[in-house]
Design a protein around this motif. Structure first.
Motif, PDB file in Angstrom:
ATOM      1  N   ASN A   1      38.827  36.876  44.336  1.00 51.65           N
ATOM      2  CA  ASN A   1      39.618  35.786  43.384  1.00 51.65           C
ATOM      3  C   ASN A   1      40.639  35.441  44.352  1.00 51.65           C
ATOM      4  OD1 ASN A   1      40.887  35.829  39.573  1.00 51.65           O
ATOM      5  ND2 ASN A   1      41.506  34.790  41.755  1.00 51.65           N
TER       6      ASN A   1
ATOM      7  N   SER B   1      45.952  31.752  39.422  1.00 49.21           N
ATOM      8  CA  SER B   1      44.793  32.340  40.119  1.00 49.21           C
ATOM      9  C   SER B   1      44.488  33.144  40.198  1.00 49.21           C
ATOM     10  CB  SER B   1      43.326  30.775  40.837  1.00 49.21           C
ATOM     11  OG  SER B   1      42.494  31.901  41.091  1.00 49.21           O
TER      12      SER B   1
ATOM     13  N   GLY C   1      43.272  37.056  38.415  1.00 48.82           N
ATOM     14  CA  GLY C   1      42.511  38.055  39.221  1.00 48.82           C
ATOM     15  C   GLY C   1      42.940  39.290  38.987  1.00 48.82           C
TER      16      GLY C   1
ATOM     17  N   PHE D   1      42.583  40.753  35.448  1.00 45.97           N
ATOM     18  CA  PHE D   1      41.248  41.057  34.866  1.00 45.97           C
ATOM     19  C   PHE D   1      40.909  42.301  35.980  1.00 45.97           C
ATOM     20  CE2 PHE D   1      39.905  36.641  33.819  1.00 45.97           C
ATOM     21  CZ  PHE D   1      39.928  36.955  32.056  1.00 45.97           C
TER      22      PHE D   1
ATOM     23  N   ARG E   1      33.345  39.311  33.866  1.00 44.62           N
ATOM     24  CA  ARG E   1      33.035  38.974  34.281  1.00 44.62           C
ATOM     25  C   ARG E   1      32.583  37.454  34.499  1.00 44.62           C
ATOM     26  NH1 ARG E   1      29.705  43.318  36.106  1.00 44.62           N
ATOM     27  NH2 ARG E   1      28.137  43.014  35.397  1.00 44.62           N
TER      28      ARG E   1
ATOM     29  N   TRP F   1      36.005  36.051  33.489  1.00 42.86           N
ATOM     30  CA  TRP F   1      36.894  36.465  35.020  1.00 42.86           C
ATOM     31  C   TRP F   1      36.141  34.578  35.679  1.00 42.86           C
ATOM     32  CZ3 TRP F   1      37.506  41.520  37.834  1.00 42.86           C
ATOM     33  CH2 TRP F   1      38.268  40.869  38.947  1.00 42.86           C
TER      34      TRP F   1
ATOM     35  N   THR G   1      37.679  31.578  34.568  1.00 44.38           N
ATOM     36  CA  THR G   1      38.904  31.418  34.810  1.00 44.38           C
ATOM     37  C   THR G   1      38.750  30.842  35.778  1.00 44.38           C
ATOM     38  OG1 THR G   1      38.942  32.463  32.922  1.00 44.38           O
ATOM     39  CG2 THR G   1      41.122  32.010  34.096  1.00 44.38           C
TER      40      THR G   1
END
Length: 213
Positions: free
Chosen positions: A5, A56, A60, A63, A84, A87, A90
């Motif tokens: 990420n 982003s 990350g 998450f 997952r 994540w 997104t």
């Protein structure tokens, strides 16, 4: 996942700076579109191009923190595929959003309704993983009835997955078909509402039916 990420976010930031460097000073790019698909919000090019990368990275980090905050640790692994999927979906949506913002600067003829296609694809991705999850405080359709009863959770997520995938597919079709913008916006809101309301109502209905037996 967090490392990937952050690498993607850094790549997005580099792409954003590269695009902004080729624009005139003071240039602005769209950052918001109304339900009709028309740009109604603008920001300086650098800000517009970099905020998806920053968001982003922030998502990350969130998450990555969820597994450490989850109180139902013994059931966390069962919900890992859903976590997952959300994540990854997104991250892809943030990439798509940055491309939408950069499109006018690069001369790419991307219609703003394609953002709806990205949202529909995210719903399909999430819906496909919903049945694989188990009770969790941070992932899934969390209602008082699903959290209290594993059977309710499983049944609700099986139905919710099908409804969400169906709604996502129809949202993608609405974004691609040559239909009036107001129809497309109405279809998006209606389908999103169905994807949210139907599983919640179903979980309550299951609880009501069990409580009467």
């Amino acid at each position: 996942m967090l490392f990937a990420n952050l690498v993607i976010a850094a790549t997005m930031a580099g792409f954003g700076l590269w695009v902004a460097d080729g624009l005139d000073q003071g240039a602005e790019l769209p950052i918001h579109w109304n339900l009709a698909g028309e740009a109604d919000g603008y920001a300086p090019a650098v800000t517009a191009l970099l905020w998806p990368a920053g968001l982003s990275a922030l998502i990350g980090a969130l998450f990555a923190a969820i597994p450490r905050m989850e109180p139902l640790q013994e059931r966390l692994e069962a919900s890992a595929p859903l976590l997952r999927s959300v994540w990854i979906g997104t991250m892809l949506l943030m990439i798509f959003l940055q491309i939408m913002i950069a499109a006018p600067a690069l001369g790419w003829p991307l219609g703003p309704n394609l953002l709806q296609v990205g949202l529909g694809a995210l719903l399909v991705l999430i819906g496909n993983s919903l049945p694989k999850s188990r009770p969790s405080f941070f992932v899934g359709i969390r209602t008082p009835w699903t959290l209290a009863d594993t059977d309710n959770w499983i049944a609700t997520h099986r139905l919710g997955g099908k409804v969400m995938m169906g709604a996502g597919g129809l949202i993608i079709a609405a974004g691609l078909l040559p239909v009036p913008a107001n129809w497309r916006a109405s279809a998006f809101m209606a389908l999103l509402g169905v994807a949210v309301v139907v599983p919640v109502f179903y979980s309550w209905w299951l609880w009501q039916r069990r409580s009467k037996t």
